[in-house]
Design a protein around this motif. Structure first.
Motif, PDB file in Angstrom:
ATOM      1  N   UNK A  91       0.789  -1.216   0.000  1.00  0.00           N
ATOM      2  CA  UNK A  91       0.000   0.000   0.000  1.00  0.00           C
ATOM      3  C   UNK A  91       0.818   1.261   0.000  1.00  0.00           C
ATOM      4  N   UNK A  92       0.253   2.285   0.587  1.00  0.00           N
ATOM      5  CA  UNK A  92       0.781   3.641   0.520  1.00  0.00           C
ATOM      6  C   UNK A  92       1.996   3.835   1.422  1.00  0.00           C
ATOM      7  N   UNK A  93       3.033   4.430   0.846  1.00  0.00           N
ATOM      8  CA  UNK A  93       4.228   4.802   1.584  1.00  0.00           C
ATOM      9  C   UNK A  93       4.633   6.190   1.107  1.00  0.00           C
ATOM     10  N   UNK A  94       4.724   7.112   2.032  1.00  0.00           N
ATOM     11  CA  UNK A  94       5.186   8.458   1.690  1.00  0.00           C
ATOM     12  C   UNK A  94       6.684   8.494   1.932  1.00  0.00           C
ATOM     13  N   UNK A  95       7.424   8.869   0.897  1.00  0.00           N
ATOM     14  CA  UNK A  95       8.880   8.910   0.964  1.00  0.00           C
ATOM     15  C   UNK A  95       9.328  10.370   0.900  1.00  0.00           C
ATOM     16  N   UNK A  96      10.113  10.766   1.874  1.00  0.00           N
ATOM     17  CA  UNK A  96      10.653  12.130   1.910  1.00  0.00           C
ATOM     18  C   UNK A  96      12.157  12.067   1.649  1.00  0.00           C
ATOM     19  N   UNK A  97      12.631  12.899   0.748  1.00  0.00           N
ATOM     20  CA  UNK A  97      14.060  12.956   0.448  1.00  0.00           C
ATOM     21  C   UNK A  97      14.531  14.398   0.530  1.00  0.00           C
ATOM     22  N   UNK A  98      15.829  14.566   0.702  1.00  0.00           N
ATOM     23  CA  UNK A  98      16.417  15.898   0.740  1.00  0.00           C
ATOM     24  C   UNK A  98      15.853  16.739   1.866  1.00  0.00           C
ATOM     25  N   UNK A  99      15.504  17.984   1.556  1.00  0.00           N
ATOM     26  CA  UNK A  99      14.984  18.906   2.564  1.00  0.00           C
ATOM     27  C   UNK A  99      13.631  18.462   3.122  1.00  0.00           C
TER      28      UNK A  99
END
Length: 182
Positions: free
Chosen positions: A4-12
Motif C-alpha cells: 500500500x501507501x508509503x510516503x517517501x521524503x528525500x532531501x529537505x
C-alpha cells in the motif's frame, strides 16, 4: 507482507517526516482466527491453535464495538520500538522477552466481516491514530473472541488526506524520476 501507501521524503523534505507520521492511517486486511504466530502475522509459522468455530457473526459485531474509540494496546515484540537503546525486534530474535507497557491509541473506524470464501478469515478496514499496531489489534481481537488470531494480509490505504489510489506505483515513480532528473 504489508503493501500500500508509503510516503517517501528525500532531501529537505525529511524535515517534515514527523508531520506525515502523525497523521491518521487507514488499513485494510485479513485476520485468521484460531491460529497464532510469534510475530502476530503470517511471516512466521503458526505456534498455537485454538477453537474458532464457536465464534458467531453476532460475537464479532459485539467485540468490534469494544475496539472503537480510545483503546490500550501493547506493541508486538517484533516492532521497531527501542528499549534500552535497542530495537525490540533484535531482542525478540534473540529470544528475549520484554514486558512492554500498553499505549493508548484511537480507532476512529473499525469494520470487520467474515470472508465468504473461508469463515476462519476476517476481512477488516480500520482508520486509526498514529502508533496503532494492526498486528496487536488482530491478536487482541482474537483473544476477545475467546480464541486467537494472526494477521495474514495488510494494505495501508490512507495516510491523512493521501490515498493509495492517487499514489505512483514503482514503475510510475521510476518514469517520473527519469523524466525529472536524468
Amino acid at each position: 507482507m504489508a503493501t500500500g501507501l508509503l510516503i517517501v521524503c528525500v532531501g529537505k523534505a525529511t524535515k517534515i517526516v514527523d508531520r506525515y507520521q502523525g497523521m491518521v492511517k487507514g488499513y485494510t486486511g485479513t485476520f485468521r482466527l484460531g491460529e497464532a504466530t510469534s510475530t502476530w502475522d503470517a511471516d512466521s509459522p503458526v505456534i498455537q491453535r485454538e477453537p474458532w468455530e464457536h465464534i458467531k457473526d453476532d460475537d464479532i459485531k459485539k467485540v468490534v464495538a469494544s475496539f472503537c474509540g480510545d483503546i490500550w494496546q501493547v506493541p508486538p515484540m517484533f516492532s521497531a520500538i527501542k528499549v534500552g537503546g535497542e530495537r525490540m525486534y533484535d531482542k525478540a530474535r534473540r529470544g528475549e522477552k520484554v514486558e512492554l507497557s500498553p499505549r493508548r491509541v484511537t480507532m476512529f473506524k473499525f469494520d470487520i466481516e467474515r470472508s465468504l470464501n473461508d469463515r476462519q478469515n476476517l476481512i477488516f478496514r480500520v482508520i486509526c491514530s498514529k502508533g496503532t499496531y494492526i498486528r496487536s489489534l488482530c491478536a487482541d481481537f482474537g483473544k476477545a473472541l475467546g480464541s486467537c488470531a494472526h494477521l495474514t494480509a495488510l494494505r495501508r490505504d490512507l495516510i491523512g488526506e493521501y490515498s493509495v489510489d492517487d499514489a505512483w506505483d514503482f514503475q510510475e515513480l521510476q518514469e517520473q524520476i527519469t523524466k525529472e532528473f536524468l
